[in-house]
Design an enzyme around this catalytic site. Structure first.
Site, PDB file in Angstrom:
ATOM      1  N   ARG A  52       0.850  -1.203   0.000  1.00  0.00           N
ATOM      2  CA  ARG A  52       0.000   0.000   0.000  1.00  0.00           C
ATOM      3  C   ARG A  52       0.883   1.249   0.000  1.00  0.00           C
ATOM      4  O   ARG A  52       0.607   2.237  -0.659  1.00  0.00           O
ATOM      5  CB  ARG A  52      -0.971   0.021   1.195  1.00  0.00           C
ATOM      6  CG  ARG A  52      -1.713   1.351   1.301  1.00  0.00           C
ATOM      7  CD  ARG A  52      -2.942   1.354   2.204  1.00  0.00           C
ATOM      8  NE  ARG A  52      -2.850   0.492   3.344  1.00  0.00           N
ATOM      9  CZ  ARG A  52      -2.130   0.732   4.440  1.00  0.00           C
ATOM     10  NH1 ARG A  52      -1.426   1.838   4.556  1.00  0.00           N
ATOM     11  NH2 ARG A  52      -2.115  -0.137   5.425  1.00  0.00           N
ATOM     12  N   TYR A 104     -17.228  16.493 -14.433  1.00  0.00           N
ATOM     13  CA  TYR A 104     -17.556  15.074 -14.533  1.00  0.00           C
ATOM     14  C   TYR A 104     -18.581  14.687 -13.445  1.00  0.00           C
ATOM     15  O   TYR A 104     -18.453  15.112 -12.294  1.00  0.00           O
ATOM     16  CB  TYR A 104     -16.267  14.250 -14.378  1.00  0.00           C
ATOM     17  CG  TYR A 104     -16.491  12.771 -14.353  1.00  0.00           C
ATOM     18  CD1 TYR A 104     -16.822  12.090 -15.521  1.00  0.00           C
ATOM     19  CD2 TYR A 104     -16.417  12.050 -13.172  1.00  0.00           C
ATOM     20  CE1 TYR A 104     -17.056  10.726 -15.501  1.00  0.00           C
ATOM     21  CE2 TYR A 104     -16.647  10.681 -13.145  1.00  0.00           C
ATOM     22  CZ  TYR A 104     -16.971  10.030 -14.312  1.00  0.00           C
ATOM     23  OH  TYR A 104     -17.210   8.679 -14.295  1.00  0.00           O
ATOM     24  N   ASP A 176      -8.236  18.309 -14.093  1.00  0.00           N
ATOM     25  CA  ASP A 176      -8.540  16.969 -14.586  1.00  0.00           C
ATOM     26  C   ASP A 176      -8.137  16.948 -16.059  1.00  0.00           C
ATOM     27  O   ASP A 176      -8.754  17.591 -16.898  1.00  0.00           O
ATOM     28  CB  ASP A 176     -10.045  16.688 -14.396  1.00  0.00           C
ATOM     29  CG  ASP A 176     -10.455  15.280 -14.830  1.00  0.00           C
ATOM     30  OD1 ASP A 176      -9.787  14.710 -15.719  1.00  0.00           O
ATOM     31  OD2 ASP A 176     -11.459  14.763 -14.300  1.00  0.00           O
ATOM     32  N   LYS A 201      -9.326   5.877 -19.247  1.00  0.00           N
ATOM     33  CA  LYS A 201      -9.658   6.387 -20.572  1.00  0.00           C
ATOM     34  C   LYS A 201      -8.442   6.300 -21.513  1.00  0.00           C
ATOM     35  O   LYS A 201      -7.925   5.229 -21.703  1.00  0.00           O
ATOM     36  CB  LYS A 201     -10.202   7.812 -20.431  1.00  0.00           C
ATOM     37  CG  LYS A 201     -11.192   7.992 -19.257  1.00  0.00           C
ATOM     38  CD  LYS A 201     -12.486   7.227 -19.439  1.00  0.00           C
ATOM     39  CE  LYS A 201     -13.331   7.145 -18.164  1.00  0.00           C
ATOM     40  NZ  LYS A 201     -13.664   8.415 -17.534  1.00  0.00           N
TER      41      LYS A 201
HETATM   42  C1  LIG Z   1     -14.088   8.824 -16.225  1.00  0.00           C
HETATM   43  C2  LIG Z   1     -13.709  10.150 -15.709  1.00  0.00           C
HETATM   44  C3  LIG Z   1     -13.436  10.346 -14.341  1.00  0.00           C
HETATM   45  C4  LIG Z   1     -13.585   9.244 -13.327  1.00  0.00           C
HETATM   46  O1  LIG Z   1     -12.656   8.215 -13.500  1.00  0.00           O
HETATM   47  P1  LIG Z   1     -12.915   6.684 -13.103  1.00  0.00           P
HETATM   48  O2  LIG Z   1     -11.682   5.998 -13.560  1.00  0.00           O
HETATM   49  O3  LIG Z   1     -14.154   6.249 -13.812  1.00  0.00           O
HETATM   50  O4  LIG Z   1     -13.113   6.647 -11.624  1.00  0.00           O
HETATM   51  C5  LIG Z   1     -13.036  11.611 -13.946  1.00  0.00           C
HETATM   52  N1  LIG Z   1     -12.938  12.617 -14.816  1.00  0.00           N
HETATM   53  C6  LIG Z   1     -13.208  12.478 -16.121  1.00  0.00           C
HETATM   54  C7  LIG Z   1     -13.078  13.643 -17.038  1.00  0.00           C
HETATM   55  C8  LIG Z   1     -13.603  11.238 -16.615  1.00  0.00           C
HETATM   56  O5  LIG Z   1     -13.884  11.098 -17.915  1.00  0.00           O
END
Ligand SMILES: *Cc1c(COP(=O)(O)O)cnc(C)c1O
Length: 391
Positions: A52, A104, A176, A201
């Site tokens: 961890r 998001y 983000d 993604k």
């Molecule tokens: C998918 C997404 C998230 C969240 O991520 P997870 O891996 O699904 O927890 C946060 N911000 C954006 C812009 C996203 O597309």
């Protein structure tokens, strides 16, 4: 010999500090499925003690993303939301967050339904409007939360300007960077303090892993986030860390193809009479086209478009063959999403509509298909949908 950093981005992501395993010479990072590590000396413990707190496989990914974003340290989490939520723990009760309007859905849920219970308040602001951002500032504002281009309306926020305002107020800026990745945009170089990713993604890129990453530039802030990663404990497993690293090896070529495909689709959709609006920062008529050109190397592979009405949308979804109809984005296959019922389902309907996320809006994440095949598929599906409004 030039150092790795002197090469271009696409070369340096391959030739990174972990390209060869120093023990075996393996050209792929070994997956260390160990939760604990033997200590050879009672007085001085080794580099690792418990996974961890630190694991060599996860650390390779953390080093890689730090290098890619131009930060000092990276952190890998079990999901994008785990990365975002852990970063929010840098705040304390009594603090206030200025957060982008069309954030998001999961982040919206965290800030409105979880952090409020811990005494952390927020104000939403249209971050394309700097005056609106300034009006949202309170004496206890400690964080500016940016997502650019935003989801799903692809609004572009001036990272440099928001970071400057944040610094003036002694506040942090989180960005983000999921939609563009460091291949196209590097928020730390523009003044941001923490970069966040859903590595689920584009970074992993194959719809087969859920993962999150964070990168920090300032070493003191990095220590704080490292402490929180270990305290909260939402770390990424080693198998998934390896999959993300595998995905990153092809990030640049995947994005190059997908961005070109998204551009082509955006132009096609823009000229179609059943399409009311196309949201894509690579279109010259996008309100922040110039800003996007300035702060990023491309407009990304995600676009949204609004159809004539919801019945056209329903017919289009029934008739389109190539893209998968699903939540998520940034994969080898094109993904068509319905924000109203998917990513923004957590947002109350009136709230959603008021933000422009209507029931006839679709989001497309361009994959690696031949763009002409995609175009043809969309074209036939739209032709069939046309009947819906003429009957
Ligand atoms: C998918 C997404 C998230 C969240 O991520 P997870 O891996 O699904 O927890 C946060 N911000 C954006 C812009 C996203 O597309």
């Amino acid at each position: 010999m030039p150092t790795e950093n002197e090469f271009t981005f696409e070369t340096s992501i391959l030739h990174n500090s972990h390209k060869i395993d120093p023990v075996t010479g393996a050209v792929s990072v070994p997956i260390h499925h160990a939760s604990t590590f033997h200590q050879f000396d009672i007085d001085s413990f080794g580099r690792y003690d418990y996974s961890r707190s630190g694991n060599p496989t996860r650390e390779a990914l953390e080093d890689l993303i730090a290098q890619m974003e131009g930060g000092t340290r990276g952190f890998a989490f079990s999901s994008g939301m785990a990365a975002i939520s852990t970063a929010f723990l840098l705040l304390s009760a009594g603090d206030h967050v200025v957060i982008t309007d069309d954030v998001y859905g999961g982040t919206y849920r965290m800030i409105t339904q979880v952090l409020t219970r811990f005494g952390i308040s927020h104000s939403f602001a249209d971050m394309t409007d700097i005056e609106a951002v300034k009006r949202a500032i309170k004496p206890n504002t400690k964080l500016f939360y940016v997502e650019t281009p935003s989801n799903p309306l692809l609004k572009v926020t001036d990272i440099k300007e928001i970071s400057r305002i944040a610094k003036e107020h002694g506040a942090l800026t989180f960005v983000d960077n999921t939609f563009l990745t460091p291949a196209l945009q590097k928020p730390l170089e523009l003044g941001a303090d923490v970069v966040l990713h859903s590595a689920t993604k584009f970074l992993s890129g194959h719809s087969d892993t859920v993962a999150g990453l964070a990168v920090v530039k300032d070493p003191a802030l990095a220590d704080k986030l490292g402490f929180l990663q270990n305290s909260f404990g939402a770390v990424l497993g080693v198998q998934d860390a390896w999959l993300v690293m595998r995905g990153i090896k092809t990030l640049h070529v995947r994005l190059s193809h997908s961005v070109a495909a998204a551009e082509k689709m955006a132009h096609f959709l823009q000229s179609h009479d059943l399409v009311k609006n196309v949201y894509y920062p690579g279109l010259k008529n996008h309100p922040q086209y110039a800003l996007q050109q300035q702060q990023a190397k491309g407009a990304g592979a995600v676009l949204s478009f609004e159809l004539e009405n919801e019945s056209v949308l329903r017919s289009f979804i029934e008739n389109v063959k190539l893209p998968v109809f699903a939540v998520s984005l940034g994969a080898v296959e094109s993904i068509l999403s319905y924000p109203a019922k998917m990513s923004h389902a957590a947002m109350p309907a009136e709230e959603r509509e008021s933000r422009g996320i209507s029931s006839s809006l679709l989001r497309l994440s361009a994959g690696l298909e031949n763009a002409d095949d995609m175009l043809e598929d969309f074209s036939q599906a739209l032709k069939k949908s046309k009947k819906v409004i003429t009957v």
